[in-house]
Design a protein around this motif. Structure first.
Motif, PDB file in Angstrom:
ATOM      1  N   TYR A 103     -32.036 -25.631  11.709  1.00 38.54           N
ATOM      2  CA  TYR A 103     -31.226 -26.172  12.787  1.00 38.54           C
ATOM      3  C   TYR A 103     -31.914 -27.022  13.466  1.00 38.54           C
ATOM      4  N   ARG A 104     -31.090 -28.217  13.852  1.00 38.79           N
ATOM      5  CA  ARG A 104     -31.714 -29.291  14.673  1.00 38.79           C
ATOM      6  C   ARG A 104     -31.271 -29.261  16.137  1.00 38.79           C
ATOM      7  N   ARG A 115     -25.742 -30.228  12.446  1.00 39.48           N
ATOM      8  CA  ARG A 115     -27.095 -29.895  13.189  1.00 39.48           C
ATOM      9  C   ARG A 115     -27.789 -28.757  12.015  1.00 39.48           C
ATOM     10  N   LEU A 116     -26.900 -28.180  11.310  1.00 37.75           N
ATOM     11  CA  LEU A 116     -27.142 -26.810  10.495  1.00 37.75           C
ATOM     12  C   LEU A 116     -27.231 -27.234   8.957  1.00 37.75           C
ATOM     13  N   GLN A 135     -36.623 -29.287  15.146  1.00 36.45           N
ATOM     14  CA  GLN A 135     -36.032 -28.531  14.371  1.00 36.45           C
ATOM     15  C   GLN A 135     -36.584 -27.258  14.043  1.00 36.45           C
ATOM     16  N   SER A 180     -24.661 -28.911   4.635  1.00 38.17           N
ATOM     17  CA  SER A 180     -25.335 -29.319   5.711  1.00 38.17           C
ATOM     18  C   SER A 180     -23.894 -29.483   6.577  1.00 38.17           C
TER      19      SER A 180
END
Length: 926
Positions: free
Chosen positions: A409-410, A354-355, A416, A351
């Motif tokens: 991805y957020r 955000r990915l 998301q 992680s």
């Protein structure tokens, strides 16, 4: 119909290279981390925006759109304060973060005003050591998910799967309450056949690789790719309307809280195959699963026949000679020593703010063998009379390989987007020799057959969640998903039949099944779309949600079969030779053999099924009560066209139908306390005929056995269901549950046997049926202290009583009073596990029992075929070693009970599967 498309090989090779490159560049991470999720105790919904304060340090986290949080955290023992607007605060103590480890702080929050129990909440957040698995797969998290679910569900996660002996999804599901598995790949839920179960991958429907079924064979999916499997047993209207017995939902691996790399190697054996001289497909399979003898490139699409001046169609003698020579090859199974089974797996995940990313690949090579007795009967003078009987020897080599990639991805805190991809393939080469008495030939025979089959499934899914905090008192959630899937199967088969000429001498029978070549190709494409809008509300002592949604599936299935054989009246040939010495270029050149096409006009079909659904569902909690109810409207259009592939003309009236259905569901949950609840559900669902069941195509599986054909007059079945479950959670990792269920069928679809000069299997609607029973599940530690504190007992028992209703005026079924086909009365799993608190050792003894089962119902005096009850016993030992290594040893089918089928009290089929042993070693680092 090639056995291994070059594009597919290239795509897999590039994908595996990408995985290996990413793994090779991975860097070791230092320190520890914390991860978990926050759930609403009543609704099971994620609690978004919850605040987690780690006391004694400058660390504050917030749960995201899915209620998940994760972060790097220094080594030590922490106390965490969890708060969220509208919920009672919880304090979780003794959260241990070890160097390089992952601490799980998953929490279930009670809404403000609800009674709570601090001990129970603390139990949900038990200390997790460095060996902890992904957050959604721990036994504790899965039980918490079941506790807060709107439906009656059972589940099994990667932690539990790794402690069992199954290497694929079908093997894992054998240990789930109310589940039985047929042919090592088809799932029966509460005794109902595979036709009544649906399979989803990450929430999307899947196409099938099976010629004769629409169901997905679960031996295609390696257990090493799965995060968890959930079986929904009660219906809610946001599920497909053909819910029937239940939905089996596979979920692939999730993103780890920190960088993680793992690799594993395995080896296993079976006493009937490993090191033994077994029948094998000539030449075997390549590392990538390539093999077989498909139609050569450029083989004509038109019918193979001799040229005629009258029709101005066909091939010249020279052209037929060339086509015949292009099909010269192997016909006879080879006998060779089977090596040890082997496999490997590799996974990388991480992680990056955000990915999130996870990539995984698996590969396995296995060999199996069995010898079985088969008997076939006719009904004569009121009694079954044996007319054909055989000894059949099988040898099979399998290559199973998979590649999986998940990316998320957020886009800010409230959106998301996810992409998921899966490629999985199962290639099998089989050699078979069938010897015995063949009634149609009134002679003893030896039938040699070699068969290659390649099954490939691809699934690509794009989905997203968008949370709107200002829409509704509790915000609103928009969820959408689009999935594109395809399943392809290629099969080629060669057969040579020998008959006895006296004194134990056999010679090739130059007619019928000898010199026979069969080529099948199946392509099943399925697109699945769904969009949901949920709005959340909260009052003084109540809260809930309203969901509306649209769902659509588009399914196209194309089956293409070709039948060829070498015909002639050759002279000067020694027919006692092997077929490789008979079907030669020399004999073809001198005109002894001529290639002929015997493809039937019904050997090809094209089917479409479009389903559009719209639904609305309310979920409301008031004090100790929770109510979930809704209505689904589904419109489906199904059509199957049987097509003559050579003139593309339809060879009969189209089969299929259009139907519109209103499918309601209502359920309630009453919470006696936060550890104990009562669930009840009523619903209506449907079960629709499958493409193959209404197509006119016929296929002969075993010489002298049953020819299977469809019934275009089939109608859909309607199922009304009532489910009740009481459940008690003594602790976060323990459960005691008791369920009652009842299903009432109108027009159930059954497979039936029809005797005649060629015994046949087909499909028919019965007048009605009932299916009732209970389930008992217990998972408890045997003691609170001492040695037995580390011993856990797991029991799940399902009893099913079903009754089919047949109209004697309209049916020719032999037995008007019998259970549903495929339904065992009892299914029992017993597990005894010893797992010391240090988390380094786990030993499991697993027992499975399945009661007598009707394989198919008999007609016109022919009796039902019944599989006798059977037990299996497995042993699994897991040991965590130093420096990230772990070891697993397995012993499977230790009792090796005989598998035995009867018809009218007489033996119909018998074989053993053999005892197996396995050893695997894995390495992981974070």
């Amino acid at each position: 119909m090639t056995s291994q498309p070059k594009e597919l090989v290239l795509r897999k090779t590039l994908g595996l290279a990408l995985v290996l490159c990413l793994l090779a560049t991975a860097a070791f991470a230092q320190g520890g981390s914390v991860t978990g999720f926050v759930l609403d105790a009543r609704t099971g919904q994620p609690v978004r925006g919850a605040t987690l304060v780690f006391e004694g340090g400058d660390v504050t986290l917030t749960s995201d759109l899915n209620g998940v949080f994760q972060s790097a955290l220094s080594e030590g023992t922490w106390t965490v304060l969890v708060t969220a607007e509208g919920y009672e605060s919880q304090k979780v103590v003794d959260v241990v973060v070890a160097a390089g480890g992952v601490a799980n702080v998953s929490v279930v929050l009670n809404p403000t005003g609800d009674s709570s129990n601090d001990d129970a909440q603390s139990a949900i957040s038990e200390e997790v050591t460095v060996t902890a698995e992904a957050i959604a797969a721990t036994e504790t998290a899965l039980l918490a998910e079941r506790k807060s679910a709107a439906q009656i569900v059972d589940n099994i996660g990667s932690e539990e799967i790794s402690k069992n002996a199954g290497s694929d999804a079908a093997g894992a599901l054998k240990r789930v309450t109310g589940i039985s598995v047929q042919d090592s790949k088809f799932v029966f839920v509460r005794g109902l056949g595979e036709r009544y179960s649906n399979t989803q991958l990450n929430g999307s429907k899947m196409p099938s690789t099976e010629f004769e079924r629409k169901v997905v064979p679960l031996d295609l999916f390696s257990s090493g790719l799965l995060e968890k499997i959930t079986v929904s047993k009660s219906y809610t209207v946001d599920q497909p309307g053909d819910f029937a017995a239940g939905v089996v939902s596979l979920e692939t691996k999730q993103f780890p809280a920190r960088q993680r790399f793992s690799v594993g190697l395995s080896a296993s054996s079976n006493e009937l195959a490993t090191g033994e001289d077994i029948l094998r497909y000539p030449g075997g399979l390549s590392f990538s699963g390539g093999g077989g003898q498909g139609l050569p490139a450029g083989f004509p699409e038109e019918r193979i026949r001799r040229f005629s001046f009258f029709s101005d169609q066909g091939f010249t003698n020279e052209e037929l000679e060339g086509l015949g020579e292009s099909l010269i090859g192997d016909w006879t199974p080879q006998r060779d020593s089977a090596p040890i089974n082997s496999g490997f797996n590799i996974t990388y995940g991480n992680s990056y703010d955000r990915l999130g990313l996870v990539l995984s690949g698996t590969w396995g090579n296995s060999f199996s063998a069995r010898t079985e007795d088969r008997d076939f009967y006719r009904f004569s003078l009121g009694e079954p009379a044996r007319e054909s009987f055989y000894d059949i020897e099988y040898g099979t080599e399998s290559i199973r390989q998979s590649l999986m990639g998940n990316l998320a991805y957020r886009l800010g805190d409230n959106t998301q987007i996810r992409f998921r991809g899966l490629l999985t393939e199962l290639a099998q080469g089989e050699g078979r020799t069938q010897s015995g008495f063949f009634a149609n030939a009134t002679n003893n025979i030896i039938d040699n057959r070699i068969q290659f089959k390649n099954q490939d499934v691809q699934n690509f899914q794009l989905s997203a969640d968008h949370f709107f905090a200002g829409a509704g008192s509790g915000g609103s959630l928009l969820e959408w998903r689009a999935a594109v899937s395809s399943a392809e199967t290629g099969e080629n088969l060669r057969q040579a039949l020998y008959t006895e000429v006296g004194d134990g001498t056999f010679q090739l029978e130059p007619f019928g099944q000898s010199g026979f070549l069969f080529f099948n190709a199946l392509e099943d494409d399925l697109n699945d779309y769904r969009v949901d809008w949920s709005t959340f509300y909260a009052g003084d002592n109540s809260f809930g949600s309203l969901k509306v949604g649209l769902a659509a599936t588009e399914n196209e299935r194309n089956f293409d079969g070709r039948r060829l054989f070498f015909s002639g009246r050759p002279r000067g040939i020694d027919f006692t030779q092997n077929p490789e010495d008979i079907y030669t270029a020399e004999n073809i050149e001198r005109g002894a053999w001529v290639l002929r096409e015997v493809t039937n006009s019904t050997d090809n079909y094209f089917g479409t099924q479009d389903i559009l659904g719209a639904y609305a569902q309310g979920d409301w909690s008031l004090g100790k009560w929770r109510f979930i109810g809704g209505l689904r409207f589904e419109e489906q259009d199904q059509e199957v066209l049987t097509i003559d592939r050579f003139d593309r003309g339809v060879t009969g009236d189209p089969a299929g139908f259009e139907e519109s259905n209103l499918l309601p569901a209502f359920s309630m949950v009453y919470s006696f306390s936060d550890r104990q609840s009562l669930r009840a559900s009523v619903s209506r669902t449907v079960n629709r005929p499958e493409f193959r069941e209404i197509a006119s195509f016929a296929f002969l599986g075993v010489l002298g056995g049953f020819t299977i054909f469809g019934n275009p007059d089939l109608d859909q079945a309607t199922i009304d269901a009532v489910d009740v479950r009481w459940e008690w959670y003594p602790s976060a990792s323990e459960i005691i549950a008791f369920s009652l269920f009842y299903k009432d069928f109108d027009n159930p679809i059954e497979q039936v046997a029809i005797p005649g000069s060629i015994p046949s299997l087909s499909f028919a609607n019965a007048q009605g049926a009932e299916n009732a029973g209970f389930e008992l599940e217990v998972r408890r530690s045997l003691a609170k202290s001492g040695f037995f504190e580390d011993v856990t007992g797991i029991v799940n028992w399902t009893f099913v009583d079903s009754q089919i209703q047949l109209d004697p005026e309209t049916t020719d079924s032999t037995n008007l009073d019998r259970p549903l086909a495929g339904q065992p009365d009892n299914v029992l799993n017993l597990v005894l596990e010893w797992a010391p608190r240090d988390g380094k050792t786990a030993v499991r003894l697993l027992y499975n029992f399945k009661d007598d089962t009707i394989l198919f119902g008999g007609r016109r005096g022919l009796e039902d075929v019944i599989e006798d009850s059977r037990s299996t016993l497995d042993l699994v030992w897991q040991q965590t070693l130093s420096r990230g290594f772990n070891l697993t040893a397995t012993a499977t089918n230790l009792a090796d009970e005989e598998r035995f089928w009867t018809q009218g009290g007489e033996s119909w089929r018998i074989f053993n599967e053999g005892v197996g042993f396995g050893l695997s070693i894995g390495y992981s680092f974070q």
